[in-house]
Design a protein around this motif. Structure first.
Motif, mmCIF file in Angstrom:
data_model
loop_
_atom_site.group_PDB
_atom_site.id
_atom_site.type_symbol
_atom_site.label_atom_id
_atom_site.label_comp_id
_atom_site.label_asym_id
_atom_site.label_seq_id
_atom_site.Cartn_x
_atom_site.Cartn_y
_atom_site.Cartn_z
ATOM 1 N N GLY A 435 0.809 -1.219 0.000
ATOM 2 C CA GLY A 435 0.000 0.000 0.000
ATOM 3 C C GLY A 435 0.836 1.260 0.000
ATOM 4 O O GLY A 435 2.048 1.244 -0.251
ATOM 5 N N LEU A 436 0.160 2.384 0.303
ATOM 6 C CA LEU A 436 0.808 3.693 0.244
ATOM 7 C C LEU A 436 1.058 4.263 1.629
ATOM 8 O O LEU A 436 1.146 5.474 1.814
ATOM 9 C CB LEU A 436 -0.071 4.656 -0.564
ATOM 10 N N GLY A 437 1.163 3.383 2.625
ATOM 11 C CA GLY A 437 1.437 3.861 3.972
ATOM 12 C C GLY A 437 2.838 4.422 4.127
ATOM 13 O O GLY A 437 3.093 5.267 4.975
ATOM 14 N N GLY A 438 3.790 3.956 3.306
ATOM 15 C CA GLY A 438 5.150 4.467 3.314
ATOM 16 C C GLY A 438 5.574 4.816 1.907
ATOM 17 O O GLY A 438 4.771 4.830 0.974
ATOM 18 N N THR A 439 6.867 5.086 1.753
ATOM 19 C CA THR A 439 7.346 5.529 0.431
ATOM 20 C C THR A 439 7.559 4.375 -0.536
ATOM 21 O O THR A 439 7.666 4.607 -1.746
ATOM 22 C CB THR A 439 8.668 6.300 0.590
ATOM 23 N N HIS A 440 7.614 3.118 -0.065
ATOM 24 C CA HIS A 440 7.886 1.997 -0.957
ATOM 25 C C HIS A 440 6.792 1.841 -2.011
ATOM 26 O O HIS A 440 7.075 1.612 -3.194
ATOM 27 C CB HIS A 440 8.025 0.695 -0.152
ATOM 28 N N GLY A 441 5.540 1.978 -1.598
ATOM 29 C CA GLY A 441 4.438 1.859 -2.545
ATOM 30 C C GLY A 441 4.499 2.925 -3.623
ATOM 31 O O GLY A 441 4.230 2.658 -4.806
ATOM 32 N N TYR A 442 4.880 4.153 -3.243
ATOM 33 C CA TYR A 442 5.008 5.223 -4.226
ATOM 34 C C TYR A 442 6.160 4.943 -5.190
ATOM 35 O O TYR A 442 6.061 5.231 -6.392
ATOM 36 C CB TYR A 442 5.236 6.564 -3.520
ATOM 37 N N THR A 443 7.250 4.400 -4.668
ATOM 38 C CA THR A 443 8.373 4.056 -5.533
ATOM 39 C C THR A 443 7.931 3.078 -6.621
ATOM 40 O O THR A 443 8.234 3.257 -7.809
ATOM 41 C CB THR A 443 9.520 3.433 -4.710
ATOM 42 N N VAL A 444 7.192 2.048 -6.229
ATOM 43 C CA VAL A 444 6.716 1.046 -7.191
ATOM 44 C C VAL A 444 5.777 1.686 -8.210
ATOM 45 O O VAL A 444 5.887 1.452 -9.421
ATOM 46 C CB VAL A 444 6.013 -0.110 -6.451
ATOM 47 N N ALA A 445 4.841 2.519 -7.733
ATOM 48 C CA ALA A 445 3.861 3.149 -8.631
ATOM 49 C C ALA A 445 4.551 4.040 -9.659
ATOM 50 O O ALA A 445 4.239 3.988 -10.860
ATOM 51 C CB ALA A 445 2.853 3.958 -7.820
ATOM 52 N N PHE A 446 5.501 4.856 -9.219
ATOM 53 C CA PHE A 446 6.171 5.780 -10.137
ATOM 54 C C PHE A 446 7.046 5.037 -11.151
ATOM 55 O O PHE A 446 7.087 5.387 -12.333
ATOM 56 C CB PHE A 446 7.012 6.781 -9.345
ATOM 57 N N LEU A 447 7.737 4.002 -10.690
ATOM 58 C CA LEU A 447 8.595 3.246 -11.613
ATOM 59 C C LEU A 447 7.759 2.474 -12.636
ATOM 60 O O LEU A 447 8.155 2.350 -13.802
ATOM 61 C CB LEU A 447 9.503 2.302 -10.831
ATOM 62 N N CYS A 448 6.613 1.940 -12.209
ATOM 63 C CA CYS A 448 5.716 1.274 -13.168
ATOM 64 C C CYS A 448 5.200 2.268 -14.207
ATOM 65 O O CYS A 448 5.074 1.943 -15.394
ATOM 66 C CB CYS A 448 4.551 0.621 -12.431
ATOM 67 N N SER A 449 4.910 3.491 -13.772
ATOM 68 C CA SER A 449 4.455 4.521 -14.705
ATOM 69 C C SER A 449 5.552 4.858 -15.707
ATOM 70 O O SER A 449 5.272 5.093 -16.887
ATOM 71 C CB SER A 449 4.042 5.784 -13.941
ATOM 72 N N ALA A 450 6.794 4.881 -15.244
ATOM 73 C CA ALA A 450 7.908 5.112 -16.167
ATOM 74 C C ALA A 450 7.995 3.990 -17.200
ATOM 75 O O ALA A 450 8.288 4.229 -18.379
ATOM 76 C CB ALA A 450 9.224 5.211 -15.387
ATOM 77 N N GLY A 451 7.703 2.757 -16.768
ATOM 78 C CA GLY A 451 7.680 1.637 -17.703
ATOM 79 C C GLY A 451 6.583 1.780 -18.750
ATOM 80 O O GLY A 451 6.777 1.429 -19.925
ATOM 81 N N LEU A 452 5.434 2.324 -18.354
ATOM 82 C CA LEU A 452 4.359 2.571 -19.315
ATOM 83 C C LEU A 452 4.800 3.580 -20.374
ATOM 84 O O LEU A 452 4.520 3.410 -21.568
ATOM 85 C CB LEU A 452 3.116 3.086 -18.593
ATOM 86 N N ALA A 453 5.479 4.634 -19.935
ATOM 87 C CA ALA A 453 5.966 5.628 -20.895
ATOM 88 C C ALA A 453 6.956 5.002 -21.872
ATOM 89 O O ALA A 453 6.953 5.320 -23.070
ATOM 90 C CB ALA A 453 6.618 6.795 -20.153
ATOM 91 N N ALA A 454 7.795 4.086 -21.385
ATOM 92 C CA ALA A 454 8.740 3.393 -22.267
ATOM 93 C C ALA A 454 8.001 2.551 -23.304
ATOM 94 O O ALA A 454 8.413 2.486 -24.479
ATOM 95 C CB ALA A 454 9.676 2.515 -21.434
ATOM 96 N N ALA A 455 6.893 1.922 -22.900
ATOM 97 C CA ALA A 455 6.095 1.141 -23.851
ATOM 98 C C ALA A 455 5.511 2.036 -24.936
ATOM 99 O O ALA A 455 5.438 1.659 -26.111
ATOM 100 C CB ALA A 455 4.983 0.398 -23.108
ATOM 101 N N ALA A 456 5.062 3.236 -24.564
ATOM 102 C CA ALA A 456 4.528 4.177 -25.545
ATOM 103 C C ALA A 456 5.603 4.607 -26.536
ATOM 104 O O ALA A 456 5.342 4.745 -27.741
ATOM 105 C CB ALA A 456 3.932 5.394 -24.833
ATOM 106 N N ILE A 457 6.812 4.827 -26.059
ATOM 107 C CA ILE A 457 7.925 5.176 -26.953
ATOM 108 C C ILE A 457 8.181 4.051 -27.944
ATOM 109 O O ILE A 457 8.419 4.284 -29.145
ATOM 110 C CB ILE A 457 9.200 5.479 -26.136
ATOM 111 N N LEU A 458 8.118 2.824 -27.474
ATOM 112 C CA LEU A 458 8.338 1.669 -28.348
ATOM 113 C C LEU A 458 7.276 1.604 -29.450
ATOM 114 O O LEU A 458 7.599 1.338 -30.622
ATOM 115 C CB LEU A 458 8.320 0.390 -27.508
ATOM 116 N N ILE A 459 6.019 1.851 -29.096
ATOM 117 C CA ILE A 459 4.951 1.865 -30.107
ATOM 118 C C ILE A 459 5.204 2.961 -31.134
ATOM 119 O O ILE A 459 5.045 2.761 -32.344
ATOM 120 C CB ILE A 459 3.584 2.055 -29.431
ATOM 121 N N ALA A 460 5.609 4.146 -30.658
ATOM 122 C CA ALA A 460 5.890 5.246 -31.581
ATOM 123 C C ALA A 460 6.995 4.880 -32.559
ATOM 124 O O ALA A 460 6.929 5.188 -33.755
ATOM 125 C CB ALA A 460 6.261 6.501 -30.795
#
Length: 474
Positions: A435-460
């Motif tokens: 969950g988001l009780g500490g910073t670990h959950g935010y770290t995972v969420a932000f890094l996964c979002s960065a992975g999504l952006a990388a997938a969009a670059i690959l499609i482009a």
């Protein structure tokens, strides 16, 4: 500038000075309408605790102040675009903004949870009529080339900045005159948009006026509504029978929709647009972009409030660097895209957005605004400013004007549904890691979002193909 009159004929040519003034007024009108719709998606978020207290919402009922709007808005977007194509885009714009504004008044005067939720749903319906015809009016009012690309750049800025302005304005109004004014602020803006639209925008519609494809409209809209509902219903787990059943029914309806559309002479969603490589690629990229963008706003807002202890107003003000950077680089994009090229500009924007999300993930544990949020905010603002214009141009270049509303509806739907899907998945992932009780959950969420952006670059890189002469004319 070329527009079409009620009977489909081109309007008479105007003098350059008059034509330029009319074009500016049309663009201002459309941007105000877009800003009105986008601001409302976030302006109410800051006011939710106060709405809960004053209207006696339950904890399980409060999310529907947001979900009722998102459900109808997301599910009816393609239908709104097609209605505009058939019955007149200016007419539908005026009706949509009027419905939205009147529903806003009802929301502001609500004293009962049921009235509030119903009024928010009606707001979503008004937004679903308005948003796709704004984009289709840009397509039909501005010829391909620099004028349309400038309009797309400003439209993209209005769409992205609207959500951020909503947070700031919502904080100011809720802290000042009260949460009711978060809804009342739509009244003067809506009235101005209606007045300007009625006096400056010429009516346009598809050259042919076939009847609405009822079977296609019903199956597609029902499938989309069920999909959006399933992803917005975060109160239930992904293994719940209701969520799973809705997704199964939605999949069946989508299959029926495809079968129906193949036999239609004038389909609700013209499937031929998906044969356009750049349109399909841009729609896929926008779905991923929507997931990244919505995740950014959601998780950064929670990080600022839960980890850094920011108030609602401080949270809104913390987005000012993002707004400023976005607006500046939207103009940079417009002025330099001819030299850089549409594909490279799009990939640069997505790269900056991915870098911003990755930086947030790596720095989340530092627990300070300057150390964690400020730098990524600026990088992400650059990405938002550089992405929307080339994506909108690629999605609509070569599209038959008769299909402008359908494509614009799909473009907006891709962003919204992609955002709902992506946020739901990332929320599930963060819950799985604690969950988001500490910073670990935010770290995972932000890094996964960065992975999504990388997938969009690959499609482009793999899908988008722009002839050199098209880039040169950008």
């Amino acid at each position: 500038m070329t527009v079409r009159t009620d009977d489909g004929r081109q309007a008479a040519e105007q003098s350059p000075a008059t034509g330029a003034l009319v074009a500016r007024l049309i663009l201002v009108t459309l941007l105000m309408a877009e800003l009105l719709i986008q601001v409302d998606q976030t302006i109410v978020n800051v006011a939710l605790p106060f709405i809960q207290r004053d209207l006696d919402f339950t904890e399980s009922g409060l999310p529907w102040v947001v979900n009722a709007y998102g459900l109808l808005y997301g599910g009816l977007l393609p239908l709104g675009g097609r209605i505009g194509d058939l019955f007149g885009r200016r007419r539908v714009l005026i009706i949509g903004v009027t419905v939205f504004t009147l529903a806003s008044v009802v929301c502001g005067f609500s004293t009962d949870p049921t009235v509030m939720v119903i009024a928010r749903a009606v707001q979503g319906m008004g937004g679903a009529l308005t948003a796709p015809v704004v984009l289709s009016l840009i397509i039909t009012s501005f010829e391909e080339g620099p004028s349309r690309q400038r309009a797309f750049a400003l439209w993209g800025s209005a769409q992205a900045a609207g959500a951020l302005f909503g947070l700031i304005v919502g904080g100011l109004l809720t802290s000042g005159p009260g949460w009711e004014f978060s809804f009342f602020v739509a009244v003067p803006i809506g009235a101005l948009v209606v007045g300007l639209a009625a006096t400056t925008i010429k009516e346009s519609r598809a050259d042919e006026r076939p009847s609405i494809d009822v079977a296609g409209a019903v199956t597609f809209t029902a499938a989309l509504l069920m999909t959006v509902f399933a992803f917005l219903d975060t109160q239930r787990s992904w293994t719940s029978p209701l969520r799973g059943g809705l997704l199964v029914v939605a999949a069946v309806l989508f299959a029926v929709f495809l079968a129906v559309e193949r036999r239609q002479g004038h389909p609700f969603v013209p499937l031929q647009v998906f044969r356009l490589r750049n349109t399909s690629g841009a729609l896929a990229i926008m779905a991923i972009f929507g997931a990244t963008q919505m995740s950014y706003f959601f998780f950064v807002t929670l990080y600022l409030q839960e980890i850094l202890g920011f108030s609602a107003l401080q949270t809104g003000l913390a987005y000012l660097p993002l707004i400023a950077t976005l607006l500046v680089f939207a103009q940079v994009c417009m002025k330099t895209v001819a030299r850089v090229g549409l594909t490279r500009m799009l990939m640069t924007g997505l790269l900056c957005l991915g870098l911003g999300m990755g930086w947030l993930g790596l720095a989340a544990s530092s627990g300070s605004f300057v150390g964690t949020v400020l730098g990524p905010t600026i990088i992400s603002g650059i990405g938002l400013g550089l992405t929307m214009m080339p994506a909108g141009t690629l999605a609509t270049t070569g599209v038959d004007p008769a299909d402008a509303g359908a494509v614009s509806g799909l473009f907006n739907t891709a962003i919204l549904v992609g955002g709902s899907l992506g946020l739901a998945v990332l929320t599930t992932v963060t819950q799985a890691v604690g969950g988001l009780g500490g910073t670990h959950g935010y770290t995972v969420a932000f890094l996964c979002s960065a992975g999504l952006a990388a997938a969009a670059i690959l499609i482009a890189a793999l899908v988008i193909r722009v002839p050199k002469q098209t880039d040169a004319a950008a």
